[in-house]
Scaffold this active site. Structure first.
Site, PDB file in Angstrom:
ATOM      1  N   ASN A 191       0.872  -1.172   0.000  1.00 45.25           N
ATOM      2  CA  ASN A 191       0.000   0.000   0.000  1.00 45.25           C
ATOM      3  C   ASN A 191       0.911   1.225   0.000  1.00 45.25           C
ATOM      4  O   ASN A 191       1.511   1.547   1.014  1.00 45.25           O
ATOM      5  CB  ASN A 191      -0.888  -0.034   1.256  1.00 45.25           C
ATOM      6  CG  ASN A 191      -1.728   1.229   1.401  1.00 45.25           C
ATOM      7  OD1 ASN A 191      -1.738   2.082   0.518  1.00 45.25           O
ATOM      8  ND2 ASN A 191      -2.432   1.336   2.520  1.00 45.25           N
ATOM      9  N   LYS A 231       0.156   4.243  -0.244  1.00 38.36           N
ATOM     10  CA  LYS A 231      -0.501   5.409   0.374  1.00 38.36           C
ATOM     11  C   LYS A 231      -0.288   6.664  -0.493  1.00 38.36           C
ATOM     12  O   LYS A 231      -0.150   6.546  -1.706  1.00 38.36           O
ATOM     13  CB  LYS A 231       0.001   5.587   1.802  1.00 38.36           C
ATOM     14  CG  LYS A 231      -0.159   4.284   2.617  1.00 38.36           C
ATOM     15  CD  LYS A 231       0.039   4.457   4.088  1.00 38.36           C
ATOM     16  CE  LYS A 231      -0.151   3.114   4.793  1.00 38.36           C
ATOM     17  NZ  LYS A 231      -0.027   3.218   6.231  1.00 38.36           N
ATOM     18  N   HIS A 291      -9.456   1.188   5.145  1.00 41.43           N
ATOM     19  CA  HIS A 291      -8.140   1.335   5.782  1.00 41.43           C
ATOM     20  C   HIS A 291      -8.272   2.224   7.021  1.00 41.43           C
ATOM     21  O   HIS A 291      -9.104   3.132   7.040  1.00 41.43           O
ATOM     22  CB  HIS A 291      -7.153   1.944   4.784  1.00 41.43           C
ATOM     23  CG  HIS A 291      -5.746   1.888   5.297  1.00 41.43           C
ATOM     24  ND1 HIS A 291      -5.238   2.819   6.162  1.00 41.43           N
ATOM     25  CD2 HIS A 291      -4.770   0.972   5.097  1.00 41.43           C
ATOM     26  CE1 HIS A 291      -3.990   2.476   6.466  1.00 41.43           C
ATOM     27  NE2 HIS A 291      -3.683   1.366   5.833  1.00 41.43           N
ATOM     28  N   GLU A 340      -6.638   4.619   8.021  1.00 42.47           N
ATOM     29  CA  GLU A 340      -6.517   6.066   7.755  1.00 42.47           C
ATOM     30  C   GLU A 340      -7.822   6.612   7.188  1.00 42.47           C
ATOM     31  O   GLU A 340      -8.184   7.767   7.434  1.00 42.47           O
ATOM     32  CB  GLU A 340      -5.321   6.313   6.827  1.00 42.47           C
ATOM     33  CG  GLU A 340      -4.013   6.098   7.586  1.00 42.47           C
ATOM     34  CD  GLU A 340      -2.921   5.384   6.819  1.00 42.47           C
ATOM     35  OE1 GLU A 340      -2.934   5.391   5.573  1.00 42.47           O
ATOM     36  OE2 GLU A 340      -2.035   4.797   7.481  1.00 42.47           O
ATOM     37  N   GLU A 372      -5.125  -4.873  10.690  1.00 46.37           N
ATOM     38  CA  GLU A 372      -4.112  -3.836  10.858  1.00 46.37           C
ATOM     39  C   GLU A 372      -4.363  -3.107  12.174  1.00 46.37           C
ATOM     40  O   GLU A 372      -5.151  -2.142  12.210  1.00 46.37           O
ATOM     41  CB  GLU A 372      -4.170  -2.836   9.698  1.00 46.37           C
ATOM     42  CG  GLU A 372      -3.885  -3.438   8.348  1.00 46.37           C
ATOM     43  CD  GLU A 372      -3.284  -2.419   7.379  1.00 46.37           C
ATOM     44  OE1 GLU A 372      -2.232  -2.710   6.824  1.00 46.37           O
ATOM     45  OE2 GLU A 372      -3.865  -1.334   7.214  1.00 46.37           O
ATOM     46  N   GLY A 408       2.825   2.356  10.793  1.00 45.30           N
ATOM     47  CA  GLY A 408       3.765   3.458  10.626  1.00 45.30           C
ATOM     48  C   GLY A 408       4.484   3.850  11.903  1.00 45.30           C
ATOM     49  O   GLY A 408       5.128   4.898  11.967  1.00 45.30           O
ATOM     50  N   SER A 454       3.680  -2.099  10.232  1.00 43.25           N
ATOM     51  CA  SER A 454       5.143  -2.163  10.393  1.00 43.25           C
ATOM     52  C   SER A 454       5.728  -3.526  10.013  1.00 43.25           C
ATOM     53  O   SER A 454       6.636  -4.021  10.678  1.00 43.25           O
ATOM     54  CB  SER A 454       5.549  -1.769  11.823  1.00 43.25           C
ATOM     55  OG  SER A 454       5.168  -0.430  12.085  1.00 43.25           O
TER      56      SER A 454
END
Ligand code: 13P
Length: 251
Positions: free
Chosen positions: A9, A11, A95, A97, A167, A173, A213
């Site tokens: 991904n 992003k 996702h 985010e 996730e 991240g 990660s």
């Protein structure tokens, strides 16, 4: 036989030239890999250029989101049919985010999953708890809600084409990875929910990826877990060499 799915991904990263180069580098490095299914998910505006680079390779194309309706007056949105038209096979939906930065809720995410399926694409439905939710010991109800609500109104036949990505938000991240055992426990919970709703044969077929990660040095331990069927990779998928090492985790 179910093959693991390792997807990058990207992003909101890269310009056109570097997205094209990253894709071309990956095609070279990953040629011949068959044990693992591979996908890359660049930004919308780079999809077409990346599609050209990975054409005829073993790398599939994915998008990072889409809208839940077809053609119409939805300024700024992209439909699943448009993504299918330029060669996407996968679409990441829900996702963290999108849930936590853009404020998407379970209902909208479910509509998107349904639309992706009805337009012939394969959704990667992301689920996972925040740090606060883990500390309050509500990982189980949160993940259960994400999975149940995300797959609402789907038939067993449709669910077969879904990939779930667990996730944990606190691991995205941050450099903090869930331990392989922590991840496996949540994957087992998800598998149990799928079995209850869609039967154990369907549950066994569905791939559940881990994301958060994932790096060359921790992928092997994660992939060794019985319930982990792949990885959704953010930061480490922006470097062709790191992504190669992740895809070739068994080497
Ligand atoms: P990182 O691998 O950068 O933690 O990102 C994970 C992720 O969000 C993939 O969708």
């Amino acid at each position: 036989m179910k093959r693991p799915l390792i997807a990058g991904n990207w992003k909101m990263n890269k310009d056109l030239a570097s997205a094209r180069k990253l894709a071309a580098d990956m095609v070279g490095l990953l040629a011949g890999v068959e044990q693992v299914e591979i996908a890359v998910c660049p930004a919308f505006v780079h999809l077409q250029a990346v599609a050209e680079q990975i054409k005829d390779s073993n790398i599939a194309l994915g998008a990072q989101d889409c809208y839940w309706q077809g053609d119409g007056a939805f300024t700024g949105e992209i439909s699943a049919a448009m993504l299918a038209d330029i060669g996407c096979e996968y679409v990441i939906i829900g996702h963290s985010e999108r849930r936590h930065v853009m404020g998407e809720g379970d209902e909208l995410i479910n509509w998107k999953v349904c639309k992706v399926l009805s337009d012939g694409l394969r959704p990667i439905l992301c689920v996972g708890e925040t740090l606060d939710e883990r500390e309050r010991d509500i990982t189980e109800p949160v993940v259960t809600r994400h999975v149940t609500a995300g797959l609402l109104n789907l038939s067993a036949e449709e669910v077969r084409r879904v990939t779930i990505a667990y996730e944990p938000v606190w691991a995205i991240g941050t450099g903090k990875t869930a331990t392989p055992e922590q991840a496996n426990d949540v994957h087992a919970l998800i598998r149990g929910i799928l079995a209850e709703k869609f039967g154990s044969d369907v549950a066994a077929e569905i791939r559940i990826q881990y994301g958060g990660s994932v790096k060359p040095d921790n992928v092997k331990g994660l992939m060794a877990q019985p319930q982990i069927d792949g990885a959704l990779v953010g930061g480490a998928s922006l470097k062709a060499n790191d992504f190669e090492k992740i895809v070739k985790y068994h080497a």
